[in-house]
Design a protein around this motif. Structure first.
Motif, PDB file in Angstrom:
ATOM      1  N   ARG A  30      -2.111  13.139  -1.650  1.00  0.00           N
ATOM      2  CA  ARG A  30      -1.014  12.249  -1.261  1.00  0.00           C
ATOM      3  C   ARG A  30       0.289  12.870  -1.775  1.00  0.00           C
ATOM      4  O   ARG A  30       0.344  13.252  -2.953  1.00  0.00           O
ATOM      5  N   GLU A  38      -8.263  -0.996   2.564  1.00  0.00           N
ATOM      6  CA  GLU A  38      -7.495   0.256   2.643  1.00  0.00           C
ATOM      7  C   GLU A  38      -7.307   0.840   1.252  1.00  0.00           C
ATOM      8  O   GLU A  38      -6.986   2.013   1.110  1.00  0.00           O
ATOM      9  N   ASN A  93      -3.667  -1.470 -11.465  1.00  0.00           N
ATOM     10  CA  ASN A  93      -4.506  -1.421 -10.246  1.00  0.00           C
ATOM     11  C   ASN A  93      -5.585  -2.500 -10.294  1.00  0.00           C
ATOM     12  O   ASN A  93      -6.404  -2.502 -11.208  1.00  0.00           O
ATOM     13  N   TYR A 125      -1.467   6.276 -14.564  1.00  0.00           N
ATOM     14  CA  TYR A 125      -0.799   5.044 -14.993  1.00  0.00           C
ATOM     15  C   TYR A 125      -1.559   4.506 -16.193  1.00  0.00           C
ATOM     16  O   TYR A 125      -2.799   4.541 -16.218  1.00  0.00           O
ATOM     17  N   PRO A 173     -12.681  10.025   1.483  1.00  0.00           N
ATOM     18  CA  PRO A 173     -11.627  11.040   1.290  1.00  0.00           C
ATOM     19  C   PRO A 173     -10.948  10.928  -0.070  1.00  0.00           C
ATOM     20  O   PRO A 173     -10.129  10.038  -0.298  1.00  0.00           O
ATOM     21  N   VAL A 174     -11.307  11.826  -0.971  1.00  0.00           N
ATOM     22  CA  VAL A 174     -10.717  11.842  -2.318  1.00  0.00           C
ATOM     23  C   VAL A 174      -9.479  12.740  -2.281  1.00  0.00           C
ATOM     24  O   VAL A 174      -9.571  13.905  -1.896  1.00  0.00           O
ATOM     25  N   TYR A 175      -8.333  12.182  -2.669  1.00  0.00           N
ATOM     26  CA  TYR A 175      -7.083  12.946  -2.623  1.00  0.00           C
ATOM     27  C   TYR A 175      -7.040  13.979  -3.755  1.00  0.00           C
ATOM     28  O   TYR A 175      -7.279  13.640  -4.923  1.00  0.00           O
ATOM     29  N   HIS A 229       0.817  -1.223   0.000  1.00  0.00           N
ATOM     30  CA  HIS A 229       0.000   0.000   0.000  1.00  0.00           C
ATOM     31  C   HIS A 229       0.852   1.275   0.000  1.00  0.00           C
ATOM     32  O   HIS A 229       1.625   1.514   0.928  1.00  0.00           O
ATOM     33  N   TRP A 289      -7.809  -0.035 -14.317  1.00  0.00           N
ATOM     34  CA  TRP A 289      -8.381  -1.029 -13.397  1.00  0.00           C
ATOM     35  C   TRP A 289      -8.487  -2.413 -14.025  1.00  0.00           C
ATOM     36  O   TRP A 289      -9.041  -2.586 -15.109  1.00  0.00           O
ATOM     37  N   PHE A 319     -12.158   0.244   0.149  1.00  0.00           N
ATOM     38  CA  PHE A 319     -12.254   1.246   1.223  1.00  0.00           C
ATOM     39  C   PHE A 319     -13.511   2.098   1.022  1.00  0.00           C
ATOM     40  O   PHE A 319     -14.336   2.256   1.933  1.00  0.00           O
ATOM     41  N   PHE A 320     -13.686   2.611  -0.193  1.00  0.00           N
ATOM     42  CA  PHE A 320     -14.831   3.483  -0.441  1.00  0.00           C
ATOM     43  C   PHE A 320     -16.157   2.702  -0.373  1.00  0.00           C
ATOM     44  O   PHE A 320     -17.153   3.220   0.135  1.00  0.00           O
ATOM     45  N   HIS A 379       2.037  12.039  -5.441  1.00  0.00           N
ATOM     46  CA  HIS A 379       0.952  11.272  -6.072  1.00  0.00           C
ATOM     47  C   HIS A 379       1.111  11.198  -7.594  1.00  0.00           C
ATOM     48  O   HIS A 379       1.066  12.224  -8.276  1.00  0.00           O
ATOM     49  N   ASN A 434     -10.259   8.778 -10.682  1.00  0.00           N
ATOM     50  CA  ASN A 434     -10.706   8.343  -9.351  1.00  0.00           C
ATOM     51  C   ASN A 434     -12.116   8.837  -9.049  1.00  0.00           C
ATOM     52  O   ASN A 434     -12.916   8.132  -8.434  1.00  0.00           O
TER      53      ASN A 434
HETATM   54  P1  TYD Z   1      -4.870   2.929  -4.205  1.00  0.00           P
HETATM   55  O1  TYD Z   1      -6.009   1.992  -4.182  1.00  0.00           O
HETATM   56  O2  TYD Z   1      -4.177   3.248  -2.919  1.00  0.00           O
HETATM   57  O3  TYD Z   1      -3.849   2.385  -5.284  1.00  0.00           O
HETATM   58  P2  TYD Z   1      -2.494   3.058  -5.887  1.00  0.00           P
HETATM   59  O4  TYD Z   1      -2.094   4.178  -5.033  1.00  0.00           O
HETATM   60  O5  TYD Z   1      -1.547   1.921  -5.780  1.00  0.00           O
HETATM   61  O6  TYD Z   1      -2.823   3.445  -7.275  1.00  0.00           O
HETATM   62  O7  TYD Z   1      -5.356   4.302  -4.813  1.00  0.00           O
HETATM   63  C1  TYD Z   1      -5.951   4.393  -6.097  1.00  0.00           C
HETATM   64  C2  TYD Z   1      -6.133   5.859  -6.407  1.00  0.00           C
HETATM   65  O8  TYD Z   1      -7.113   6.381  -5.488  1.00  0.00           O
HETATM   66  C3  TYD Z   1      -4.882   6.685  -6.209  1.00  0.00           C
HETATM   67  O9  TYD Z   1      -4.825   7.717  -7.196  1.00  0.00           O
HETATM   68  C4  TYD Z   1      -5.075   7.307  -4.838  1.00  0.00           C
HETATM   69  C5  TYD Z   1      -6.591   7.474  -4.734  1.00  0.00           C
HETATM   70  N1  TYD Z   1      -7.128   7.385  -3.350  1.00  0.00           N
HETATM   71  C6  TYD Z   1      -7.902   8.423  -2.837  1.00  0.00           C
HETATM   72  O10 TYD Z   1      -8.154   9.448  -3.513  1.00  0.00           O
HETATM   73  N2  TYD Z   1      -8.358   8.311  -1.556  1.00  0.00           N
HETATM   74  C7  TYD Z   1      -8.087   7.238  -0.777  1.00  0.00           C
HETATM   75  O11 TYD Z   1      -8.528   7.212   0.408  1.00  0.00           O
HETATM   76  C8  TYD Z   1      -7.320   6.169  -1.331  1.00  0.00           C
HETATM   77  C9  TYD Z   1      -7.000   4.939  -0.505  1.00  0.00           C
HETATM   78  C10 TYD Z   1      -6.859   6.281  -2.619  1.00  0.00           C
END
Ligand code: TYD
Ligand code: NAD
Length: 340
Positions: free
Chosen positions: A273, A188, A179, A280, A205-207, A87, A216, A193-194, A276, A249
């Protein structure tokens, strides 16, 4: 090939591979070797628990003595290495375990495989070794540009696989998956998670802006891709295993909410993140040339997956306790507070 050790076989993709192989090839013995970290879960292997060609051994891939003992006691001739810390967010918070397993552990496995004269070694890697792909599609010959501690440790492990092939003639192949999603996915990662948070009407929580792109791949398609490369891949070569389903996302988030009949008000934009990767995307012609194809379209698989979490609360509810809650707090408390 007769006695296959599947490391990390109690995790998400490894267990899908084991469930598939045990049924598909009754002539093979499948020996799962897994440390059972927070992500390893014997519930994932319940469907094969009573099969005569399945065995479980607990151990760390970085523990040479235990690897040796299991190689000898099961006369292992083939290794398929799924074991990893997997992770990205955890690799940012605490990278030590990533170096231990994804780099040192891979080296120990390779070295023991060489000493034991193994017939075949398949290493499971990731599209994240290519780094951010602004446009176009990564091909296997592209250079590595990993950006997270997770991606860097996977790249390091993979390069050691290459070195053992070139230097010591180990019969090794590599897969680079995109992915992956599906049942038994530790909650997680984005999709499980969502889904599980939305079921409890908790914030998603959308980053950043949520416009990052991931490709995918359904877990059973990934598992079959590994099988195809195991049997048909050319030693020393790497093969992309791509979903060819590029999605933002935010699109995934909205699809999950819609499938669950929940409103968009659960979406919370939180600080991004660090490091970030924006996008991909991989080309997977090389694997397709070996005869691999995906079985169903992405939307059908996402719907099945969401339904699986709805129907299998027994599986995920007990995971979302203890250590999981500590991690949730470390990862999300400040971010969600900043979103309000
Ligand atoms: P993730 O499932 O952690 O896979 P990876 O980082 O290996 O690609 O995340 C997928 C995408 O989703 C990634 O762009 C990060 C985003 N994300 C969020 O926006 N919020 C979250 O809480 C998580 C876990 C991921
Ligand atoms: P996971 O986190 O669900 O499972 C990892 C498994 O490895 C767990 O069962 C864990 O107990 C075991 N493990 C961890 N450290 C170990 C050690 N030192 N010794 C023995 N076992 C150990 O991971 P996953 O999502 O199933 O990923 C499997 C593999 O696929 C990983 O190598 C990962 O890098 C790769 N991969 C994952 C994705 C994805 O989207 N999940 C995509 C491409 C590639």
């Amino acid at each position: 090939m007769k006695n296959i050790m599947v490391t990390g076989g109690a995790g998400f993709i490894g267990s899908a591979f084991v469930r598939y192989m045990v049924k598909q090839y009754p002539q093979y013995n499948v020996i799962v070797y897994d440390k059972l970290t927070y992500a390893g879960n014997l519930d994932n292997l319940l469907p094969v628990h009573d099969e005569p060609n399945y065995r479980f051994e607990r151990g760390d891939i970085a523990d040479r003595e235990t690897v040796k003992r299991v190689f000898d006691s099961h006369q292992i001739d083939t290794v398929v290495n799924f074991a990893a810390e997997s992770h990205v967010d955890r690799s940012i918070l605490s990278p030590d375990a990533f170096i231990h397993t994804d780099v040192v552990g891979v080296y120990i496995l390779l070295d023991e495989s060489k000493q034991h004269g193994l017939e075949r070694f398949l290493h499971v890697s990731t599209d994240e070794v290519y780094g951010d792909v602004d446009e176009g599609f990564s091909v296997e010959a592209d250079p590595f540009a990993p950006n997270s501690p997770y991606a860097a440790s996977k790249a390091g492990g993979e390069l050691m696989v290459r070195a053992y092939h070139v230097t010591h003639g180990l019969n090794a192949v590599i897969t680079r998956g995109s992915n992956t999603f599906g049942p038994y996915h530790y909650p997680e990662k984005l999709i499980p998670f969502f889904v599980t948070e939305a079921l409890d009407n908790r914030p998603l929580p959308v980053y950043g802006d949520g416009m990052q792109v991931r490709d995918w791949l359904y877990v059973d398609d990934h598992a079959r891709g590994v099988d195809v490369v195991l049997h048909k891949g050319v030693a020393g070569e790497a093969y992309n295993v791509a979903g060819e389903n590029l999605r933002h996302n935010m699109d995934i988030t909205k699809q999950i909410l819609s499938l669950l009949g929940k409103g968009d008000s659960l979406i919370k934009y939180v600080p991004d993140r660090p490091g970030h990767d924006r996008r991909y995307a991989m080309n997977c012609d090389k694997l397709r040339a070996l005869g691999w194809e995906r079985e169903k379209p992405f939307e059908a698989r996402l719907e099945e997956t969401v339904k699986w979490y709805v129907d299998n609360e027994w599986w995920w509810r007990k995971i979302k306790t203890g250590e999981y809650l500590d991690y949730y707090k470390r990862q999300y408390a400040a971010r969600l507070a900043a979103a309000e």
